[in-house]
Design a protein around this motif. Structure first.
Motif, mmCIF file in Angstrom:
data_model
loop_
_atom_site.group_PDB
_atom_site.id
_atom_site.type_symbol
_atom_site.label_atom_id
_atom_site.label_comp_id
_atom_site.label_asym_id
_atom_site.label_seq_id
_atom_site.Cartn_x
_atom_site.Cartn_y
_atom_site.Cartn_z
ATOM 1 N N PRO A 332 0.837 -1.196 0.000
ATOM 2 C CA PRO A 332 0.000 0.000 0.000
ATOM 3 C C PRO A 332 0.879 1.256 0.000
ATOM 4 O O PRO A 332 1.309 1.737 1.042
ATOM 5 C CB PRO A 332 -0.788 -0.120 1.312
ATOM 6 N N ILE A 333 1.166 1.772 -1.196
ATOM 7 C CA ILE A 333 2.141 2.849 -1.363
ATOM 8 C C ILE A 333 1.839 4.054 -0.480
ATOM 9 O O ILE A 333 2.690 4.525 0.275
ATOM 10 C CB ILE A 333 2.194 3.296 -2.844
ATOM 11 N N LYS A 334 0.637 4.570 -0.572
ATOM 12 C CA LYS A 334 0.299 5.806 0.132
ATOM 13 C C LYS A 334 0.402 5.645 1.640
ATOM 14 O O LYS A 334 0.762 6.577 2.354
ATOM 15 C CB LYS A 334 -1.120 6.258 -0.235
ATOM 16 N N ASP A 335 0.081 4.440 2.135
ATOM 17 C CA ASP A 335 0.105 4.213 3.572
ATOM 18 C C ASP A 335 1.509 4.323 4.152
ATOM 19 O O ASP A 335 1.682 4.461 5.356
ATOM 20 C CB ASP A 335 -0.470 2.836 3.915
ATOM 21 N N ASN A 336 2.520 4.227 3.297
ATOM 22 C CA ASN A 336 3.899 4.256 3.779
ATOM 23 C C ASN A 336 4.601 5.578 3.491
ATOM 24 O O ASN A 336 5.809 5.677 3.630
ATOM 25 C CB ASN A 336 4.694 3.097 3.155
ATOM 26 N N GLY A 337 3.848 6.579 3.092
ATOM 27 C CA GLY A 337 4.421 7.908 2.910
ATOM 28 C C GLY A 337 5.061 8.163 1.574
ATOM 29 O O GLY A 337 5.594 9.247 1.331
ATOM 30 N N LEU A 338 5.041 7.180 0.669
ATOM 31 C CA LEU A 338 5.619 7.384 -0.652
ATOM 32 C C LEU A 338 4.644 8.147 -1.538
ATOM 33 O O LEU A 338 3.446 7.876 -1.554
ATOM 34 C CB LEU A 338 5.952 6.042 -1.310
ATOM 35 N N THR A 339 5.162 9.089 -2.305
ATOM 36 C CA THR A 339 4.334 9.837 -3.244
ATOM 37 C C THR A 339 4.022 8.993 -4.472
ATOM 38 O O THR A 339 2.889 8.969 -4.968
ATOM 39 C CB THR A 339 5.059 11.125 -3.680
ATOM 40 N N ALA A 340 5.038 8.293 -4.968
ATOM 41 C CA ALA A 340 4.877 7.445 -6.146
ATOM 42 C C ALA A 340 6.041 6.476 -6.212
ATOM 43 O O ALA A 340 7.081 6.678 -5.573
ATOM 44 C CB ALA A 340 4.816 8.284 -7.415
ATOM 45 N N CYS A 341 5.866 5.405 -6.995
ATOM 46 C CA CYS A 341 6.960 4.453 -7.175
ATOM 47 C C CYS A 341 7.038 4.020 -8.632
ATOM 48 O O CYS A 341 6.038 3.983 -9.345
ATOM 49 C CB CYS A 341 6.777 3.243 -6.268
ATOM 50 N N PHE A 342 8.259 3.699 -9.075
ATOM 51 C CA PHE A 342 8.496 3.324 -10.464
ATOM 52 C C PHE A 342 9.473 2.159 -10.518
ATOM 53 O O PHE A 342 10.491 2.155 -9.818
ATOM 54 C CB PHE A 342 9.089 4.500 -11.254
ATOM 55 N N SER A 343 9.165 1.185 -11.348
ATOM 56 C CA SER A 343 10.088 0.082 -11.597
ATOM 57 C C SER A 343 11.011 0.447 -12.754
ATOM 58 O O SER A 343 10.596 1.106 -13.706
ATOM 59 C CB SER A 343 9.318 -1.192 -11.942
ATOM 60 N N ILE A 344 12.249 -0.005 -12.677
ATOM 61 C CA ILE A 344 13.202 0.281 -13.748
ATOM 62 C C ILE A 344 13.223 -0.801 -14.820
ATOM 63 O O ILE A 344 13.938 -0.673 -15.816
ATOM 64 C CB ILE A 344 14.628 0.477 -13.200
ATOM 65 N N VAL A 345 12.472 -1.879 -14.637
ATOM 66 C CA VAL A 345 12.426 -2.942 -15.654
ATOM 67 C C VAL A 345 11.563 -2.444 -16.808
ATOM 68 O O VAL A 345 10.369 -2.227 -16.660
ATOM 69 C CB VAL A 345 11.868 -4.249 -15.070
ATOM 70 N N ASN A 346 12.175 -2.267 -17.973
ATOM 71 C CA ASN A 346 11.489 -1.596 -19.082
ATOM 72 C C ASN A 346 11.076 -2.511 -20.228
ATOM 73 O O ASN A 346 10.532 -2.047 -21.232
ATOM 74 C CB ASN A 346 12.369 -0.460 -19.626
ATOM 75 N N GLN A 347 11.334 -3.801 -20.094
ATOM 76 C CA GLN A 347 10.924 -4.748 -21.117
ATOM 77 C C GLN A 347 11.009 -6.157 -20.552
ATOM 78 O O GLN A 347 11.638 -6.361 -19.509
ATOM 79 C CB GLN A 347 11.825 -4.629 -22.357
ATOM 80 N N PRO A 348 10.360 -7.138 -21.187
ATOM 81 C CA PRO A 348 10.479 -8.516 -20.698
ATOM 82 C C PRO A 348 11.936 -8.966 -20.694
ATOM 83 O O PRO A 348 12.652 -8.776 -21.680
ATOM 84 C CB PRO A 348 9.653 -9.322 -21.714
ATOM 85 N N MET A 349 12.370 -9.529 -19.579
ATOM 86 C CA MET A 349 13.751 -10.007 -19.465
ATOM 87 C C MET A 349 13.850 -11.011 -18.333
ATOM 88 O O MET A 349 12.983 -11.062 -17.452
ATOM 89 C CB MET A 349 14.722 -8.831 -19.244
ATOM 90 N N SER A 350 14.900 -11.790 -18.364
ATOM 91 C CA SER A 350 15.133 -12.766 -17.298
ATOM 92 C C SER A 350 15.599 -12.043 -16.038
ATOM 93 O O SER A 350 16.035 -10.888 -16.089
ATOM 94 C CB SER A 350 16.196 -13.782 -17.721
ATOM 95 N N ILE A 351 15.510 -12.757 -14.904
ATOM 96 C CA ILE A 351 16.001 -12.179 -13.650
ATOM 97 C C ILE A 351 17.487 -11.866 -13.752
ATOM 98 O O ILE A 351 17.954 -10.829 -13.275
ATOM 99 C CB ILE A 351 15.731 -13.142 -12.472
ATOM 100 N N GLU A 352 18.222 -12.759 -14.408
ATOM 101 C CA GLU A 352 19.664 -12.550 -14.568
ATOM 102 C C GLU A 352 19.945 -11.273 -15.349
ATOM 103 O O GLU A 352 20.844 -10.497 -14.992
ATOM 104 C CB GLU A 352 20.302 -13.746 -15.277
ATOM 105 N N GLU A 353 19.180 -11.038 -16.414
ATOM 106 C CA GLU A 353 19.357 -9.815 -17.198
ATOM 107 C C GLU A 353 18.984 -8.586 -16.384
ATOM 108 O O GLU A 353 19.688 -7.571 -16.394
ATOM 109 C CB GLU A 353 18.494 -9.866 -18.462
#
Length: 381
Positions: A332-353
């Motif tokens: 729950p993002i808002k409940d923890n004081g964060l304004t917003a969050c973003f993932s840096i994974v920008n395309q399908p890829m393996s965990i290793e990649e």
């Protein structure tokens, strides 16, 4: 634009220092003249020493010590610039990364090298210690560390026991006559974010033993050894190490630091934020960037982004989390004081990649650049 970057490491991928650098470049893509403050964070696990050394202007020292399997390894620890405090990650001397999958065996792994690091720091003049407990390969209740510090653990023949979790069941007497004399001058602050007791179904062996290589039969033996050992400590030292909150951390190192060295077990991120004096550094900033490898339900339980967000939100400062992955149904993002969050994974890829250091660095810079380009376009209207 004044921005504070305060991220944890992306475990197994990029350090907090290196990741902060990538984020700073991303900010300057949009705001070339931005005033950027970098304060790397850690919560007691991987990267704690690096973050504390960076925060205090200290340095890294190296020492050859006994490794988890009894052979010599090179381990490092950090020190503060003022010469008062040493920073030690127990994993440097007895961590899982020091062993291959086939070598994992908490019946034999030892914490002896942790004690050797403490001795080296004491003999270099340090009396305050901050200890990170994350990532140990051991389940010896800290007996190895205590042996290095001069405690003797004797079997029923009066002989000193050897190394590993398997020796706990054979300890019949504890001799503290030859403990290192400098210990009485030292104070230990221990980053510990688990509450497990020493033994039992929620104890060190049952909860953490399997990930350290323990089979079901080993887990039973280790737990019985911890139970027996705790009874000997209670009899000889009049200390209950079982019921200490966090006693089971790092295979029982929590019990050793608290019960034998009068260490204070506390939240890793609270300890970190106090050392770096974040509340002072955050004054006057327009934006805070935080982050870690995975944003999920664990984030609110003592992880770096949560600690940062609580302080920033109390001052009405926006907090953006830039992370490896987001388990959105758990967080729950808002409940923890964060304004917003973003993932840096920008395309399908393996965990290793996705965890490749160069990929993580590039993606951190790119996503940050896009966020701040958007902020700039809105502000310029």
């Amino acid at each position: 634009m004044k921005v504070l970057i305060a991220i944890d490491s992306f475990k197994g991928s990029i350090s907090s220092v290196h990741g902060s650098e990538a984020i700073a470049y991303g900010i300057r893509d949009a705001y070339p003249n931005a005033n950027i403050l970098i304060t790397p964070l850690a919560d007691g696990g991987e990267g704690t020493v690096e973050a504390l050394v960076h925060a205090t202007g200290g340095r890294i020292l190296e020492k050859e010590v006994i490794g988890p399997l009894g052979d010599k390894v090179k381990a490092s620890y950090g020190t503060s610039k003022d010469g008062n405090t040493a920073f030690i990650e127990v994993a440097a001397a007895c961590g899982l990364p020091l062993l291959s999958q086939g070598e994992l065996n908490p019946m034999v792994t030892t914490t002896y090298g942790v004690g050797e690091l403490i001795i080296d720091a004491m003999e270099n003049g340090y009396r305050e210690f901050i200890i990170g407990l994350g990532g140990s390969s051991t389940n010896d209740a800290g007996v190895g560390m205590l042996q290095a510090l001069g405690f003797r653990f004797l079997d029923h023949h009066g002989k000193e026991v050897s190394f590993g979790g398997r020796v706990l069941a054979s300890i019949e007497q504890i001799d503290s006559e030859n403990v290192h004399p400098l210990l009485r001058e030292c104070t230990f602050h221990v980053a510990c974010d688990v509450r497990n007791p020493l033994y039992g179904n929620d104890g060190a062996a049952y909860i953490y033993g399997p990930q350290k290589g323990a089979t079901p039969e080993m887990v039973k033996q280790l737990d019985a050894g911890l139970r027996h050992y705790a009874s000997i400590v209670s009899r000889d030292l009049k200390v209950d190490i079982h019921n200490i909150e966090g006693a089971g951390a790092a295979g029982g190192l929590g019990a050793a630091f608290s019960g034998f060295l009068n260490g204070k077990l506390q939240s890793g991120i609270d300890l970190m934020l106090n050392v770096i004096d974040l509340e002072k550094k955050i004054q006057g900033v327009d934006m805070v960037i935080t982050g870690e490898g995975m944003l999920d339900s664990q984030t609110s339980m003592g992880k770096a982004p949560s600690g940062i967000a609580q302080i920033a939100s109390s001052l009405n400062i926006p907090v953006i989390a830039i992370v490896g992955a987001i388990k959105q149904e758990d967080h729950p993002i808002k409940d923890n004081g964060l304004t917003a969050c973003f993932s840096i994974v920008n395309q399908p890829m393996s965990i290793e990649e996705a965890m490749d250091t160069a990929t993580t660095y590039s993606n951190l810079q790119f996503v940050t650049s896009q966020i701040f380009s958007l902020i700039k376009s809105v502000k310029d209207k």
